[in-house]
Design a protein around this motif. Structure first.
Motif, mmCIF file in Angstrom:
data_model
loop_
_atom_site.group_PDB
_atom_site.id
_atom_site.type_symbol
_atom_site.label_atom_id
_atom_site.label_comp_id
_atom_site.label_asym_id
_atom_site.label_seq_id
_atom_site.Cartn_x
_atom_site.Cartn_y
_atom_site.Cartn_z
ATOM 1 N N LEU A 183 50.726 -21.254 29.920
ATOM 2 C CA LEU A 183 51.102 -20.048 29.644
ATOM 3 C C LEU A 183 51.236 -19.820 28.198
ATOM 4 N N LEU A 184 51.409 -20.905 27.396
ATOM 5 C CA LEU A 184 51.348 -20.651 25.901
ATOM 6 C C LEU A 184 49.965 -20.259 25.619
ATOM 7 N N THR A 185 49.063 -21.022 25.946
ATOM 8 C CA THR A 185 47.705 -20.911 25.587
ATOM 9 C C THR A 185 47.091 -19.438 26.153
ATOM 10 N N GLU A 186 47.652 -19.226 27.320
ATOM 11 C CA GLU A 186 47.160 -17.906 27.741
ATOM 12 C C GLU A 186 47.650 -16.855 27.025
ATOM 13 N N ALA A 187 48.947 -16.882 26.529
ATOM 14 C CA ALA A 187 49.518 -15.811 25.677
ATOM 15 C C ALA A 187 48.955 -15.495 24.255
ATOM 16 N N GLN A 188 48.344 -16.823 23.804
ATOM 17 C CA GLN A 188 47.685 -16.872 22.436
ATOM 18 C C GLN A 188 46.461 -16.148 22.533
ATOM 19 N N LEU A 189 45.692 -16.413 23.861
ATOM 20 C CA LEU A 189 44.316 -15.770 23.946
ATOM 21 C C LEU A 189 44.795 -14.300 23.994
ATOM 22 N N THR A 190 45.737 -13.829 24.981
ATOM 23 C CA THR A 190 45.820 -12.485 25.155
ATOM 24 C C THR A 190 46.187 -11.744 23.742
ATOM 25 N N LYS A 191 46.855 -12.309 22.989
ATOM 26 C CA LYS A 191 47.076 -11.675 21.514
ATOM 27 C C LYS A 191 46.001 -11.516 21.020
ATOM 28 N N VAL A 192 45.010 -12.262 20.978
ATOM 29 C CA VAL A 192 43.713 -12.266 20.356
ATOM 30 C C VAL A 192 42.909 -11.086 20.843
ATOM 31 N N LEU A 193 43.026 -10.932 22.318
ATOM 32 C CA LEU A 193 42.165 -10.004 22.938
ATOM 33 C C LEU A 193 42.801 -8.636 22.526
ATOM 34 N N TYR A 194 43.996 -8.328 22.477
ATOM 35 C CA TYR A 194 44.829 -7.154 22.079
ATOM 36 C C TYR A 194 44.449 -6.643 20.630
ATOM 37 N N LYS A 195 44.687 -7.844 19.830
ATOM 38 C CA LYS A 195 44.154 -7.563 18.371
ATOM 39 C C LYS A 195 42.558 -7.114 18.432
ATOM 40 N N PHE A 196 41.485 -7.667 19.128
ATOM 41 C CA PHE A 196 40.195 -7.550 19.126
ATOM 42 C C PHE A 196 40.033 -6.120 19.750
ATOM 43 N N ALA A 197 40.904 -5.475 21.030
ATOM 44 C CA ALA A 197 40.621 -4.438 21.513
ATOM 45 C C ALA A 197 41.272 -3.301 20.440
ATOM 46 N N ALA A 198 42.407 -3.666 19.816
ATOM 47 C CA ALA A 198 42.850 -2.286 18.874
ATOM 48 C C ALA A 198 41.993 -2.390 17.577
ATOM 49 N N ASN A 199 41.409 -3.363 17.179
ATOM 50 C CA ASN A 199 40.429 -3.057 16.145
ATOM 51 C C ASN A 199 39.037 -2.240 16.478
ATOM 52 N N ASN A 200 38.603 -2.691 17.680
ATOM 53 C CA ASN A 200 37.554 -1.897 18.342
ATOM 54 C C ASN A 200 37.805 -0.527 18.407
ATOM 55 N N THR A 201 38.974 0.038 18.835
ATOM 56 C CA THR A 201 39.301 1.479 19.274
ATOM 57 C C THR A 201 40.231 2.056 18.099
ATOM 58 N N ASN A 202 40.320 1.557 16.739
ATOM 59 C CA ASN A 202 41.057 1.892 15.823
ATOM 60 C C ASN A 202 42.442 2.300 15.989
ATOM 61 N N THR A 203 43.081 1.362 16.867
ATOM 62 C CA THR A 203 44.387 1.753 17.206
ATOM 63 C C THR A 203 45.395 1.056 16.203
ATOM 64 N N THR A 204 46.379 1.492 15.468
ATOM 65 C CA THR A 204 46.820 0.816 14.352
ATOM 66 C C THR A 204 48.233 0.912 15.019
ATOM 67 N N GLU A 205 48.957 -0.418 14.141
ATOM 68 C CA GLU A 205 50.085 -0.874 14.438
ATOM 69 C C GLU A 205 50.721 -1.139 16.071
ATOM 70 N N PHE A 206 49.757 -1.482 16.718
ATOM 71 C CA PHE A 206 49.752 -1.727 18.103
ATOM 72 C C PHE A 206 50.858 -3.191 18.308
ATOM 73 N N LYS A 207 51.561 -2.989 19.249
ATOM 74 C CA LYS A 207 52.841 -3.873 19.413
ATOM 75 C C LYS A 207 52.965 -3.799 21.093
#
Length: 326
Positions: A183-207
Motif C-alpha cells: 500500500l505504501l509503494t502504491e501510494a508513492q507511485l500514485t503520487k508520482v503519477l499525480y505530479k506527472f499528470a499535473a505537469n502535463n496539463t499545467n495544473t498548479t498547486e494540485f493536492k
C-alpha cells in the motif's frame, strides 16, 4: 406483459456490456415490459429507454426515485444499482461503496472456492496482492502505449519520470513482506503519477482530496472522485458475476467490507481515470463530458474484460498468474 426470465435478459455477457448510466432528477420505472426513466420538461414529460440487457451498472444521483417493478426487472437482467451523490460520488460516506446487487442462487462457485483456497494463507494472499499490482502496471503500459489521445496529451509510458518511478515500484513490490508495504509503494507511485499528470496539463498547486467537497475549486479532484466511483461500479459488477464477496480483499485489508471492490478498481484507475481527470479539468469540461469520456475509454480499452480476466486468473491458478513483464 409477462416478465422476462433471467435467461432471456442475460444474452449479453457482463464483460461485453457497453453501458453504465448515471441519472439525476428523474424517475425510473417499468412500463410495457421495459425500464424507462422519466424527466419532467416544461411542455411535456419525456420517457427514455434503458437497454437493461446491455447495461452493467446504474447509478442514481440527486433527485431520483425508482419503482419496485423497475428494480425487479433490473435484478432479472443482472444490473447493479448504486445510489450516489451529485456527480456520481458517494452520498453517505466517501470511503464506502454501497451497491444493490441482484439476488440469485445461481451465482458460480468455482471462483469463490479458488479464492478461498489462498485467501486464508497470509503468504499466498500477499502473492495475489503482488499479482494485482503487476497487472495494473501491465494495463497502464498497454493503454498508454496504444491510446493516441493520451500520447498527444503527453502521457508517454516511456518517459524518464515514469520509468524511474516504475523501477522503484517493481523493486519495492517484489521485496514487500506484507500488505502495508504494498500500500505504501502504491501510494508513492500514485503520487508520482499525480505530479506527472499535473505537469502535463499545467495544473498548479494540485493536492489530492479523496472526499467530495461541495465547495471544491479543483476540477481534477472532482473528476478523480467521479471517475473512481465509475470504476467501483465495474469492479462490483465483476465480483458479483464471479460470485466473490467484496470482503475478501488482498490489498485493502480484512476490515473493510467493500475492500475487494477497491482492489479490482485499482487495476484500471491509474491507466484511465487519472489521466482523463486531469485532461478534462484542463479543458474545463462538464461532469457529463468527463463521464462520457471516461466511459468511452473503459469501452475502448476493454476495462471490464481486463478486470474479469485478472480476477479469474488469480482465482483459478496457484501462481496467481500475472507476469509483471507482460
Amino acid at each position: 406483459m409477462d416478465d422476462f426470465s433471467p435467461s432471456d435478459l442475460k444474452t449479453i455477457l457482463h464483460s461485453k456490456r457497453a453501458n453504465m448510466y448515471y441519472l439525476e432528477y428523474c424517475r425510473v420505472m417499468q412500463k410495457d415490459g421495459r425500464v424507462l426513466y422519466l424527466t419532467e420538461a416544461k411542455q411535456e414529460n419525456q420517457y427514455f429507454n434503458i437497454p437493461i440487457a446491455n447495461t452493467t451498472v446504474l447509478l442514481l444521483g440527486n433527485g431520483t426515485s425508482i419503482t419496485q417493478a423497475a428494480m425487479r426487472m433490473l435484478a432479472q437482467a443482472g444490473v447493479l444499482v448504486g445510489f450516489a451523490g451529485g456527480g456520481g460520488t458517494p452520498l453517505y460516506m466517501a470511503c464506502e461503496v454501497e451497491w444493490f446487487t441482484p439476488q440469485s442462487e445461481y451465482r458460480p462457485t468455482e471462483y469463490l472456492h479458488g479464492w478461498l483456497q489462498f485467501w486464508f494463507d497470509d503468504e499466498k494472499r500477499l502473492i495475489a496482492a503482488k499479482a494485482f499490482q503487476q497487472a495494473r502496471i501491465a494495463y497502464l503500459q498497454k493503454v498508454w502505449q496504444k491510446d493516441r489521445d493520451l500520447k498527444s496529451e503527453g502521457f508517454d509510458f516511456n518517459s524518464e519520470q515514469i520509468q524511474s518511478a516504475l523501477g522503484t515500484f517493481h523493486a519495492r513490490t517484489n521485496a514487500a513482506n506484507k500488505q502495508s508495504d504494498l500500500l505504501l509503494t502504491e501510494a508513492q507511485l500514485t503520487k508520482v503519477l499525480y505530479k506527472f499528470a499535473a505537469n502535463n496539463t499545467n495544473t498548479t498547486e494540485f493536492k489530492r482530496q479523496h472526499q467530495p467537497d461541495k465547495n471544491s475549486t479543483s476540477k481534477a479532484n472532482d473528476f478523480l472522485n467521479h471517475g473512481n466511483y465509475l470504476a467501483y461500479g465495474l469492479a462490483a459488477s465483476c465480483l458479483w458475476v464471479l460470485g466473490i464477496p467484496h470482503g475478501f480483499a488482498v490489498m485493502h485489508g480484512k476490515t473493510r467490507r467493500g475492500a475487494l471492490v477497491f482492489d479490482v478498481a485499482d487495476l484500471i484507475k491509474d491507466a484511465l481515470v487519472l489521466p482523463w481527470a486531469f485532461i478534462c479539468a484542463k479543458e474545463n469540461a462538464t461532469e457529463q463530458e468527463f463521464r462520457q469520456q471516461v466511459l468511452q475509454a473503459f469501452t475502448d480499452h476493454k476495462a471490464l474484460d481486463f478486470m474479469f480476466d485478472t480476477v479469474k486468473s488469480i482465482a483459478l491458478t496457484d501462481e496467481f498468474g500475472v507476469d509483471e513483464n507482460a
